[in-house]
Design an enzyme around this catalytic site. Sequence first.
Site, PDB file in Angstrom:
ATOM      1  N   ASP A 120       0.858  -1.188   0.000  1.00 52.08           N
ATOM      2  CA  ASP A 120       0.000   0.000   0.000  1.00 52.08           C
ATOM      3  C   ASP A 120       0.884   1.223   0.000  1.00 52.08           C
ATOM      4  O   ASP A 120       1.930   1.238   0.628  1.00 52.08           O
ATOM      5  CB  ASP A 120      -0.872   0.002   1.253  1.00 52.08           C
ATOM      6  CG  ASP A 120      -2.031  -0.962   1.108  1.00 52.08           C
ATOM      7  OD1 ASP A 120      -2.580  -1.050   0.003  1.00 52.08           O
ATOM      8  OD2 ASP A 120      -2.378  -1.629   2.104  1.00 52.08           O
TER       9      ASP A 120
ATOM     10  N   ASP B 134      -5.464  23.920  13.688  1.00 52.96           N
ATOM     11  CA  ASP B 134      -5.587  22.631  12.992  1.00 52.96           C
ATOM     12  C   ASP B 134      -4.589  21.630  13.565  1.00 52.96           C
ATOM     13  O   ASP B 134      -3.385  21.783  13.397  1.00 52.96           O
ATOM     14  CB  ASP B 134      -5.325  22.850  11.483  1.00 52.96           C
ATOM     15  CG  ASP B 134      -5.579  21.581  10.681  1.00 52.96           C
ATOM     16  OD1 ASP B 134      -5.814  20.526  11.301  1.00 52.96           O
ATOM     17  OD2 ASP B 134      -5.543  21.671   9.440  1.00 52.96           O
TER      18      ASP B 134
ATOM     19  N   GLU C 220      -1.433  17.382   8.626  1.00 52.02           N
ATOM     20  CA  GLU C 220      -1.312  18.315   7.507  1.00 52.02           C
ATOM     21  C   GLU C 220      -1.214  19.748   8.038  1.00 52.02           C
ATOM     22  O   GLU C 220      -0.358  20.526   7.627  1.00 52.02           O
ATOM     23  CB  GLU C 220      -2.512  18.214   6.556  1.00 52.02           C
ATOM     24  CG  GLU C 220      -2.498  16.997   5.641  1.00 52.02           C
ATOM     25  CD  GLU C 220      -3.199  15.800   6.257  1.00 52.02           C
ATOM     26  OE1 GLU C 220      -3.551  15.858   7.468  1.00 52.02           O
ATOM     27  OE2 GLU C 220      -3.386  14.799   5.554  1.00 52.02           O
TER      28      GLU C 220
ATOM     29  N   ALA D 126     -17.324  17.498   7.744  1.00 54.69           N
ATOM     30  CA  ALA D 126     -17.557  16.815   6.475  1.00 54.69           C
ATOM     31  C   ALA D 126     -18.450  17.659   5.578  1.00 54.69           C
ATOM     32  O   ALA D 126     -18.393  17.576   4.356  1.00 54.69           O
ATOM     33  CB  ALA D 126     -18.190  15.457   6.725  1.00 54.69           C
ATOM     34  N   GLU D 127     -19.272  18.514   6.216  1.00 55.80           N
ATOM     35  CA  GLU D 127     -20.222  19.323   5.464  1.00 55.80           C
ATOM     36  C   GLU D 127     -19.520  20.480   4.746  1.00 55.80           C
ATOM     37  O   GLU D 127     -19.660  20.657   3.534  1.00 55.80           O
ATOM     38  CB  GLU D 127     -21.244  19.875   6.436  1.00 55.80           C
ATOM     39  CG  GLU D 127     -22.648  19.948   5.890  1.00 55.80           C
ATOM     40  CD  GLU D 127     -23.618  20.306   6.988  1.00 55.80           C
ATOM     41  OE1 GLU D 127     -24.370  21.255   6.808  1.00 55.80           O
ATOM     42  OE2 GLU D 127     -23.574  19.642   8.062  1.00 55.80           O
TER      43      GLU D 127
ATOM     44  N   SER E 156     -11.350  24.247   6.938  1.00 52.50           N
ATOM     45  CA  SER E 156     -11.100  24.646   8.322  1.00 52.50           C
ATOM     46  C   SER E 156     -10.392  25.988   8.290  1.00 52.50           C
ATOM     47  O   SER E 156      -9.930  26.430   7.244  1.00 52.50           O
ATOM     48  CB  SER E 156     -10.229  23.592   9.023  1.00 52.50           C
ATOM     49  OG  SER E 156      -8.960  23.551   8.401  1.00 52.50           O
TER      50      SER E 156
ATOM     51  N   LYS F 129      -9.036  27.418   4.733  1.00 50.42           N
ATOM     52  CA  LYS F 129      -8.338  26.634   3.722  1.00 50.42           C
ATOM     53  C   LYS F 129      -9.112  25.342   3.511  1.00 50.42           C
ATOM     54  O   LYS F 129      -9.839  24.873   4.388  1.00 50.42           O
ATOM     55  CB  LYS F 129      -6.904  26.346   4.157  1.00 50.42           C
ATOM     56  CG  LYS F 129      -6.804  25.417   5.375  1.00 50.42           C
ATOM     57  CD  LYS F 129      -5.369  25.098   5.679  1.00 50.42           C
ATOM     58  CE  LYS F 129      -5.209  23.842   6.525  1.00 50.42           C
ATOM     59  NZ  LYS F 129      -5.855  23.848   7.824  1.00 50.42           N
TER      60      LYS F 129
ATOM     61  N   ASP G 175      -9.376  -6.518   2.830  1.00 53.22           N
ATOM     62  CA  ASP G 175      -8.090  -7.052   2.400  1.00 53.22           C
ATOM     63  C   ASP G 175      -8.014  -8.571   2.596  1.00 53.22           C
ATOM     64  O   ASP G 175      -7.126  -9.223   2.054  1.00 53.22           O
ATOM     65  CB  ASP G 175      -6.939  -6.443   3.225  1.00 53.22           C
ATOM     66  CG  ASP G 175      -6.582  -5.050   2.739  1.00 53.22           C
ATOM     67  OD1 ASP G 175      -6.832  -4.770   1.548  1.00 53.22           O
ATOM     68  OD2 ASP G 175      -6.067  -4.262   3.541  1.00 53.22           O
TER      69      ASP G 175
END
Lengths: 681, 565
Positions: A304, A341, A345, A375-376, A380, A392, A519
Amino acid sequence: MQRGISYEGVIAQAFRDSFAKLDPRIQMRNPVMFVVEVGTVVTLVLSVWPTAFGPAGGPERLYDIIVTVVLFVTLLFANFAEGLAEGRGRAQAQSLRRTKSDTIAHRIDADGRSLGDAVATSLRLGDMVRVEAGEIIPTDGEIVRGVASIDESAITGESAPVIREAGGDFSSVTGGTRVLSDWIEMRVTVEPGKSFLDRMIALVEGAERQKTPNELALTVLLAALTLIFLVVVDTLAPMASFLHAAIPMATLIALLVCLIPTTIGALLSAIGIAGMDRVIRFNIIAKSGKAVEAAGDVDTLILDKTGTITLGNRMADAFLPMPGVDEEAMLRACLLASYYDETPEGRSIVELARKLGQDAAESETAGATAIAFSAETRRSGIVLADGKEISKGAVDVIRKLAEREGAQIPPELDSYTAQIARSGGTPLAVVADAQLLGVIHLKDIIKPGMKERFDALRRIGIRTIMVTGDNPLTAETIAREAGVDDFIAEAKPEDKMRRIREEQAQGKLVAMTGDGTNDAPALAQADVGLAMNSGTSAAKEAGNMVDLDSDPTKLIEVVSIGKQLLITRGAITTFSIANDVAKYFAIIPAMFLGAIPALGALNIMHLTSPQSAILSALIFNALIIPALIPLALRGVRYVPMGATQMLQRNILIYGFGGVITPFVGIKLIDLALTALGLAHI
Amino acid sequence: MTFTGLLGDALFLVVLTAVAVPLGRYMYRVMEGERTFLDRIFDPVERAIFRISGIDAQKGMDWRKYVIAFLLSNLVMAVLVYLILVFQTSLPLNPAKLGPITPTTIFNTVASFIANCNWQVYAGETTLSNFSQWALQYLQFTSPASGMIVAVAFARGFVANRPDLGNFYRDFVRSLTRIFLPIAFVAAVVLVALGVPDTLGGPVVAHTLSGLTQVISRGPVAAFEAIKQLGTNGGGFFNANSAHPFENPGPWTNLIEEFLMALLPTSLVFTFGHYIKNIKQAWVLYGVTMFLLVGLLVLVYSAEASGNPLLRHVLGVAGPNWEGKETRFGIAGSSLFTSLTTAYTTGAVNNMHDSLTPLGGLVPLFQMMLNSVFGGKGAGLLNMLMFVIISVFVTGLMVGRTPELFGKKIEAKEVIAASVAFLIHPLIILWPTAIALSTAAGKAGILNPGFHGLSEVVYAYASSAANNGSAFAGLAASSPFYAISTGIVILLGRYLSMILMLYIAGSLLKKKTVPVSPGTLRTDTWTFGTVFLGVELIMGALTFFPVVALGPIAEQLAMLAGKVF
């Protein structure tokens, strides 16, 4: 796993085992050593009763006694090697067993009502159990209700707790681990005695150890060689008597023991056990030795991308301001937008901005509130005290937001975005007060050293295939950077399966890693399926190995261990057979010196006397076993290189070395025997 | 050793190789039914054979069926020849009016000729009628053909995606019609031209100058001689074999006979290369084996050329060891013949091996012990490949992979069968030797004492086990003890290992072909060739060192030390 096993204990136990294993029923399993044992009994009888097999025409009784002692020591050395290899596993098993004993389980019914306590070992498949904070999970199962942090260090040695919860890919728990906080209700998924811990104990103890096909083949070859030398030696007596040369029985037995491949015969099972042990110490549970050997044969690795080839998270790589936007302002905005955040990331954006010389003053963020990612909204950011809003998010989300607020969308947005995507990165757009500021380039970071490892794999003929959900463009870039041979982009679980089947149809052996339930079929289909311990129990059940640290990169090490196991076996076999040349030159002239003086010319080592020659060869034969125990347990050093090159290297060391070493060794022992006055007994 | 002698031997091997490479390719095409230039003649012949016999020659066989067909057809042929020998006196073509043959001799002879061994416990000219000689000549065609096609069937086990090992009967017929018969025919005609007799007439009675009469045996010798050599049979028409002037009149016939016996086994290595689609592999096998052959040839040549030091010291006779050699072949021609006949397990002799110097005698003995220096038709290649399997297994482990050979994995099954096949050879040499040396019946047949006597017995069983058939002499081989024991050894040596090798082929056939990667141990390299050589020598030497030390080596050392027996 508990470390720091007492070595003295292991050695003492192995020493005791050396005697216990003299039981002929145990020795019978190893044809080579069994022949040695029978020989020892014969010389022992001769030592006590010299005329047992006819008139004693040979040398002194002392000679018979010394031969008996050396043979006996040879047997003990062989048993010691095996005992030592087993002992290391056994010590580990003991520490595991401590974890397992006397756990009490609170049984419940399907609705969570208590059914009273029971001993862990009485739990059956399908039973329901509740485990509270501080308690040990009684056996393997799936969480049905609840979420808890769990200390898995008893199994993995990793002290950081992990979160397990009902539903999804993180619902499986392992017996022997401990609930640290909260509680869980779980369904037992294994029958008693079949739990992960049970299997692991059996495995490290070697109780479940079956000879692998390869080991079996080698055992047969060794048995055939033993049989040949049995014929060679037992036909020698009538031939000698035709020439009016009598050979003492003890000498014949000494010759036989020297010729049969005792070195590899003594170390063969230790090599196998130690190989498994290396895997276990690597925190991988292999369900069989066969799986480890298969790992050595693997032609294709399916890996992966995320978490294996790249670090799990993308990292900020560059800030690309839109035309007309001040670079510093852009940097500042990015920093602030990521201030709250906590995702990797986000952290990487802050870090990169700071590295580029920007920092947020205390005053600036005072009174600011965070815009949390949902998610909506799929973005953030931050709302500063003065009401200024910076956010962003994915480029399409931010573009819509900016358009709604009436901002100009510069054409560079599209070109930058495309450019980032082409290079395998992910673009994030930043917007502040109806102005599109720029794009952040998030990049997949390839784990350090991966390229070199893939290069090494290629040299030994193993191809790597990267599997990723990314688009083909991104996937190709990362594949190129990481140096993998091939990739599957926009992969669905069934793609893995298909690829495995394709590779196998070409006669290749395939290894893969996996953790999710989807898997599982591919893990079962692969020749080597390394399941992550953090994965679902379906995945763990399907794979033939489980990595307790859940580090998929370790698949590469497993391949090395498998290869090392085979190499060690081949090397010591070659060494053992090559040794015979020198032993012949020691024993044959010595045997016939009386009757056929001409054969003295073959005594090229100039050994002092016939007795010292035979004893030196026999003692060398015994001593080489303990001398090679460390090599057998540690394994031959494995450096990835082409097969022919590796053959040259190992033939030189173990084949050529195997011919030379005993010449030197036997001569030295002969000198020692002569110095001790034992040459003429 | 002379320079011309060595040059001649070298030239011989070069020409041999130059012919073997294209012939190997031709043999592959024949066995695989591809078009060859003789199709027009033989296609109708073969069709007729199959129509009459009712055999479906297109039907492929698995290893079991192939083994059964092989054994059954060999049994039928053996029974046929057995009956002919038993009823020799009632059958025609017996101009010399030779009497019945003893039962033990018949058993030994049939076993020996069906197994391509041609160990002879009889003297041909005084025992067998022309008809009986023909019967044996028939087996001299069929036994090498059987052996060769078993090796071909084995080779097919390595071919990717093949459903079967081929059809025994088809292989058998094709190999005879397109390989053995044409070459033997041409060779026989050439031999006749060079003075080898070929007649159905009886013995000629000559009146010598001294007034005595001499009975000179003759017969259909040239035809016999051609297939005797070509089929690595080695059983001579006359007792003196290729030392007899009617079998081998001069240097040119000698060369041709040497060439014929080496031809097909050498070519077969290249045929195998075509099967596995790897000619380089064939060159490696060829190179290693040729290296062995040349090394041992030089050893026997130098031992014979330097002669016996005792003669020099005691009698003052210097020079090569001429005892038991024909002056028309010379030392080089005799040494080459000795070397080839035991390397290719033919067993024909043009000089008396019993009279070789001890070291010189070691060479033929050791080649038969290895049984894989090219070896006999098919059997030799199979033995080489058995050693290759063992080499690949042991050394293949050292590169860290389950060993592969020509793309097929070598696993427990194959190693078990190869180990047993490897075990058989020393077993059926050493045990009978030990029995012979420790029983009255065995000892009674030994004509020389000491080391040389031991060598004679070991040589007899090595020759039987390797299906060589050459004799060291000095042994009462026709005594019931030796006739029966060598007969049994011959049969075991022939059939057990072939069955095992076909079993391996059957197992390999079912396996997928593994693609070659840099991690694969390549067997078509000189590195592997060296390893193969080492394994062959060490395994062979380890097994036979004691007996060789007590026989030829002890004798040689004693000779050098000046001991006289």
